[in-house]
Design a protein around this motif. Sequence first.
Motif, PDB file in Angstrom:
ATOM      1  N   ALA A 130     -10.909   1.232  -6.664  1.00 60.30           N
ATOM      2  CA  ALA A 130     -10.451   1.284  -8.049  1.00 60.30           C
ATOM      3  C   ALA A 130      -9.023   0.752  -8.185  1.00 60.30           C
ATOM      4  CB  ALA A 130     -10.529   2.713  -8.580  1.00 60.30           C
ATOM      5  N   GLU A 131      -8.148   1.159  -7.277  1.00 58.25           N
ATOM      6  CA  GLU A 131      -6.747   0.730  -7.359  1.00 58.25           C
ATOM      7  C   GLU A 131      -6.599  -0.771  -7.117  1.00 58.25           C
ATOM      8  OE1 GLU A 131      -4.223   2.623  -8.488  1.00 58.25           O
ATOM      9  OE2 GLU A 131      -5.839   4.079  -8.807  1.00 58.25           O
ATOM     10  N   VAL A 132      -7.413  -1.330  -6.228  1.00 58.48           N
ATOM     11  CA  VAL A 132      -7.382  -2.781  -6.006  1.00 58.48           C
ATOM     12  C   VAL A 132      -7.842  -3.508  -7.269  1.00 58.48           C
ATOM     13  CG1 VAL A 132      -8.408  -4.699  -4.716  1.00 58.48           C
ATOM     14  CG2 VAL A 132      -7.687  -2.629  -3.503  1.00 58.48           C
ATOM     15  N   LEU A 133      -8.918  -3.017  -7.873  1.00 57.72           N
ATOM     16  CA  LEU A 133      -9.417  -3.643  -9.097  1.00 57.72           C
ATOM     17  C   LEU A 133      -8.399  -3.535 -10.235  1.00 57.72           C
ATOM     18  CD1 LEU A 133     -13.121  -2.367  -9.015  1.00 57.72           C
ATOM     19  CD2 LEU A 133     -12.296  -4.622  -8.351  1.00 57.72           C
ATOM     20  N   LYS A 134      -7.715  -2.388 -10.304  1.00 53.14           N
ATOM     21  CA  LYS A 134      -6.660  -2.230 -11.325  1.00 53.14           C
ATOM     22  C   LYS A 134      -5.546  -3.243 -11.111  1.00 53.14           C
ATOM     23  CE  LYS A 134      -7.265   2.777 -11.946  1.00 53.14           C
ATOM     24  NZ  LYS A 134      -6.631   4.106 -11.712  1.00 53.14           N
ATOM     25  N   LYS A 135      -5.189  -3.436  -9.852  1.00 55.89           N
ATOM     26  CA  LYS A 135      -4.122  -4.397  -9.525  1.00 55.89           C
ATOM     27  C   LYS A 135      -4.470  -5.792 -10.026  1.00 55.89           C
ATOM     28  CE  LYS A 135      -3.593  -5.953  -5.314  1.00 55.89           C
ATOM     29  NZ  LYS A 135      -3.345  -6.049  -3.850  1.00 55.89           N
ATOM     30  N   HIS A 136      -5.752  -6.114  -9.992  1.00 56.41           N
ATOM     31  CA  HIS A 136      -6.218  -7.422 -10.462  1.00 56.41           C
ATOM     32  C   HIS A 136      -6.627  -7.388 -11.933  1.00 56.41           C
ATOM     33  CE1 HIS A 136      -6.411  -9.703  -6.616  1.00 56.41           C
ATOM     34  NE2 HIS A 136      -6.513  -8.489  -6.091  1.00 56.41           N
ATOM     35  N   GLN A 137      -6.440  -6.244 -12.575  1.00 52.81           N
ATOM     36  CA  GLN A 137      -6.738  -6.057 -14.002  1.00 52.81           C
ATOM     37  C   GLN A 137      -8.213  -6.302 -14.331  1.00 52.81           C
ATOM     38  OE1 GLN A 137      -3.799  -8.612 -15.941  1.00 52.81           O
ATOM     39  NE2 GLN A 137      -2.293  -6.960 -15.890  1.00 52.81           N
ATOM     40  N   VAL A 138      -9.107  -5.872 -13.414  1.00 56.52           N
ATOM     41  CA  VAL A 138     -10.545  -6.042 -13.652  1.00 56.52           C
ATOM     42  C   VAL A 138     -11.301  -4.729 -13.446  1.00 56.52           C
ATOM     43  CG1 VAL A 138     -10.589  -8.506 -13.077  1.00 56.52           C
ATOM     44  CG2 VAL A 138     -10.900  -6.814 -11.245  1.00 56.52           C
ATOM     45  N   SER A 327      -2.733   6.354  -3.124  1.00 55.03           N
ATOM     46  CA  SER A 327      -1.428   6.023  -2.568  1.00 55.03           C
ATOM     47  C   SER A 327      -1.502   4.966  -1.475  1.00 55.03           C
ATOM     48  CB  SER A 327      -0.754   7.285  -2.022  1.00 55.03           C
ATOM     49  OG  SER A 327      -1.509   7.863  -0.979  1.00 55.03           O
ATOM     50  N   PHE A 328      -2.701   4.767  -0.909  1.00 52.19           N
ATOM     51  CA  PHE A 328      -2.870   3.715   0.101  1.00 52.19           C
ATOM     52  C   PHE A 328      -2.655   2.334  -0.513  1.00 52.19           C
ATOM     53  CE2 PHE A 328      -5.500   0.785   2.664  1.00 52.19           C
ATOM     54  CZ  PHE A 328      -4.947   1.030   3.918  1.00 52.19           C
ATOM     55  N   ILE A 329      -2.947   2.214  -1.798  1.00 47.22           N
ATOM     56  CA  ILE A 329      -2.816   0.928  -2.484  1.00 47.22           C
ATOM     57  C   ILE A 329      -1.538   0.864  -3.314  1.00 47.22           C
ATOM     58  CG2 ILE A 329      -3.862  -0.633  -4.191  1.00 47.22           C
ATOM     59  CD1 ILE A 329      -5.372  -0.431  -1.526  1.00 47.22           C
ATOM     60  N   GLN A 330      -1.204   1.933  -3.985  1.00 47.89           N
ATOM     61  CA  GLN A 330      -0.025   1.921  -4.858  1.00 47.89           C
ATOM     62  C   GLN A 330       1.245   1.762  -4.059  1.00 47.89           C
ATOM     63  OE1 GLN A 330      -0.442   5.617  -6.959  1.00 47.89           O
ATOM     64  NE2 GLN A 330      -2.042   4.857  -8.314  1.00 47.89           N
ATOM     65  N   PRO A 331       2.196   0.982  -4.554  1.00 48.06           N
ATOM     66  CA  PRO A 331       3.468   0.806  -3.837  1.00 48.06           C
ATOM     67  C   PRO A 331       4.270   2.098  -3.801  1.00 48.06           C
ATOM     68  CG  PRO A 331       3.584  -0.163  -6.031  1.00 48.06           C
ATOM     69  CD  PRO A 331       2.161   0.231  -5.813  1.00 48.06           C
ATOM     70  N   SER A 332       5.051   2.260  -2.764  1.00 44.17           N
ATOM     71  CA  SER A 332       5.903   3.440  -2.628  1.00 44.17           C
ATOM     72  C   SER A 332       6.897   3.518  -3.775  1.00 44.17           C
ATOM     73  CB  SER A 332       6.654   3.403  -1.301  1.00 44.17           C
ATOM     74  OG  SER A 332       7.615   4.428  -1.245  1.00 44.17           O
TER      75      SER A 332
END
Length: 334
Positions: A130-138, A327-332
């Motif tokens: 989910a976090e990866v897809l959010k990062k790509h806005q999809v 948190s594995f995907i989100q930046p610190s």
Amino acid sequence: MVKAVVLGAAGGIGQPLALLLKANPLVTALGLFDIVNTPGVAADLSHIATPAKVQGYLPPDGGLKKALTGADVIVIPAGVPRKPGMTRDDLFKINAGIVRDLAEEIAITAPKAFILVISNPVNSTVPIVAEVLKKHQVFDPKRLFGVTTLDVVRASTFVAEIVKDTTISPNVTVPVFGGHSGVTIVPLLSQSSHPLPASFDQTAREALTKRIQFGGDEVVKAKDGGGSATLSMAFAGAQFAEKVIRALKGEKGIIAPSYVHLAADGAGGKTVQSEIGKDLTYFSVPVELGTSGIVKIGALGPTNDYEKSLIRAAIPDLEDNISKGESFIQPSKL
């Protein structure tokens, strides 16, 4: 035309899962990807006379992108299996990176596909996707699923054995909520389609609950270092994938359990959060499927005091698992 893709297709779950999807007449194209042996698996399956045309890809020459191009349903069993003595944290450290990298390509090449995550620990890997897809806005919460079908399969099978149903588990249904590991698995035995015998006391109920929650450990121990629950998981994964495909093709009223983002259905998600007394982002619930993914999230319904205690016990682990994945995907923030 339905293209299904299996990422991790040469593994212990991937091969039998690919076989079951090849045998499904609803699948017309089957893309297989893994880091080794995929062309061989594809060649083997291609000798089976069913509609699906099979192609296997390896990482070189953009193999992952080729496998994902045109995908309608993507099933992800990629990663290492749990071995004796391996903790969920050990598993996370390895599989989190694998799932992240696959999700990156999905976000670019097949952002509209239904994504079915099997890779453990599901409670954390689904938030990673989910976090990866959010990062790509999809990111579309209606199209992302954690496959928890095996928990229902186990619960239904074990109850069928106890009530001595002559047709075994296909006739028995036990709803399972929560997550997909240990105490986060919450079987609602009080809602079983086939009630447990009156002689089935609380001690027996607790033992059965524990067996459902830790059924994976039972298989890991029995295989004695030879792997984890691969065949039953492949069966469960194929069963859930078929329901998704049937809904994609327009069949109405299909309901299946899955670990989903509760925002996939605002009203239904909020009802579940109210029932469990916590604003969790993800929870395993029965969902109604449609051509665009999740149509409706089902409620827990009536639970007894013991089941309420199981839900309370599940929440801290779920919170930790979800946070770990995100948190594995989100930046610190430091």
